[in-house]
Each structure stands twice: as C-alpha cells, then as structure tokens.
Design an enzyme around this catalytic site. Structure first.
Site, PDB file in Angstrom:
ATOM      1  N   GLY A  76       0.841  -0.993  -0.236  1.00 22.24           N
ATOM      2  CA  GLY A  76       0.079   0.040   0.070  1.00 22.24           C
ATOM      3  C   GLY A  76       0.973   1.240   0.002  1.00 22.24           C
ATOM      4  N   CYS A  77       0.336   2.278   0.424  1.00 27.15           N
ATOM      5  CA  CYS A  77       1.081   3.481   0.408  1.00 27.15           C
ATOM      6  C   CYS A  77       2.186   3.597   1.578  1.00 27.15           C
ATOM      7  CB  CYS A  77       0.127   4.701   1.124  1.00 27.15           C
ATOM      8  SG  CYS A  77       0.848   6.358   1.137  1.00 27.15           S
TER       9      CYS A  77
END
Length: 190
Positions: A20-21
C-alpha cells in the site's frame, strides 16, 4: 579511550517491503526498536529514477516501498514480516483500501537467500493458519534497484499527523501495530 573496531559495530541488514502507501509502512517501521532507518521509495519497475507522478500512473511497474535498515540482533526479519502482515491486507491484489494500482501491491523484496526462505515460510504459515479467507497474493522477489522517493515523502506521518490521509489511514495502522507489538516499540515511542 575505547578502540572502535568492526566487532563493536552492529551488522545491519535491509528489508524492503511494499504494502500500500509507503507513508503507512514508514510510520510503523520507524517506531520499532532495532530499526536504524526507513526510507520511502520505489522498486520493481523498468524506468530508472522514477518520480512519484510517474509511479502513480501505474505505467512504470514500480511499487511504493519502504527500505528498512535494521539490527538483526535486536529485531529479526521474521518480526518485521509478522508486523507487515498485520498492518496491511496481503490478500488484495494491487490495492490497499482506497489505494488502487500495481504501485500498491503487496511485495517482499529479499536481500538474501535466507530472507527469501523466511518470507516463503511466513507466507506458508499464514496460508496454513487460514487467518484470511482469501489466498495471500504477496509477491516475494529478489530486491531490484531501489530508488528513494522525493524528500517530501520522507518522514511524512511525523511531519503531517493531522493531514486527512494520515489521520484516516496511517494513524489506525500505527495504532494496530502499537496494540499488537508493544514489546517491539522503541523506547522513544513507548
């Protein structure tokens, strides 16, 4: 006066993870005892020196990652992976929450045969445990060239804890880590 020798210096290892981020992963791994540095960056794509804007298009093939330097005498690679699998969903292909695209894929980039062995063991243990209803889609690959992200992405949560994404997404992941892994939190964050 004490002599400084290689025997006195810790032998550091690297772990490179994408899930993810990178702001989420960076915020968590910065708080772990034995972690010496965490750099947000990009890896796994074909374009050299990618920019955030180019990676966000999904066309470069890079994943958002964190490159972690750690002391294995204090925290193990397995510990780092156990945290990794708690703070992101390894069953969603190319997305985490509202972040969609190959740049958000779940990936472990290994720096040795031993890391690859441990990563495969941990994934198999997850599969065998049936914790997740869906299969784990985390990729395990040898570490490619790693490119640091732009300066404004480094230490992002520390600098912007009240920014919308940080408050809504990063802070809950950090809280989840802190609740489950209290013994691994560095003293300055305890």
């Amino acid at each position: 006066m004490n002599e400084i020798t290689d025997k006195n210096l810790p032998t550091l290892e690297r772990a490179t993870l994408g899930g993810g981020c990178f702001w989420c992963l960076e915020a968590v791994y910065q708080q772990i005892q034995g972690v010496k540095s965490v750099v947000s960056g990009y890896a796994g794509g074909a374009r050299p020196n990618p920019s955030y804007e180019s990676v966000c298009t999904g066309a470069t093939g890079h994943a958002e990652i964190v490159d972690i330097e750690f002391d294995p005498k204090v925290v193990s690679f397995r510990d780092l992976l156990e945290i990794f699998f708690v703070i992101h969903n390894p069953t969603t292909l190319n997305y985490q929450g509202n972040d969609h695209g190959t740049q958000y894929r779940s990936v472990i980039y290994t720096h040795s045969d031993e890391q690859a062995k441990i990563a495969n063991e941990v994934v198999q243990e997850l599969e065998d445990s049936k914790i997740y209803a869906d299969p784990v889609v985390t990729q395990i690959e040898s570490a490619p060239t790693i490119y640091p992200a732009e300066d404004y992405h480094q230490n992002y949560f520390q600098q912007h804890p009240h920014q919308g994404y940080c408050a809504a997404v990063v802070a809950p992941k950090l809280a989840k880590f802190r609740a489950k892994f209290k013994s691994l939190i560095a003293p300055q964050y305890a």
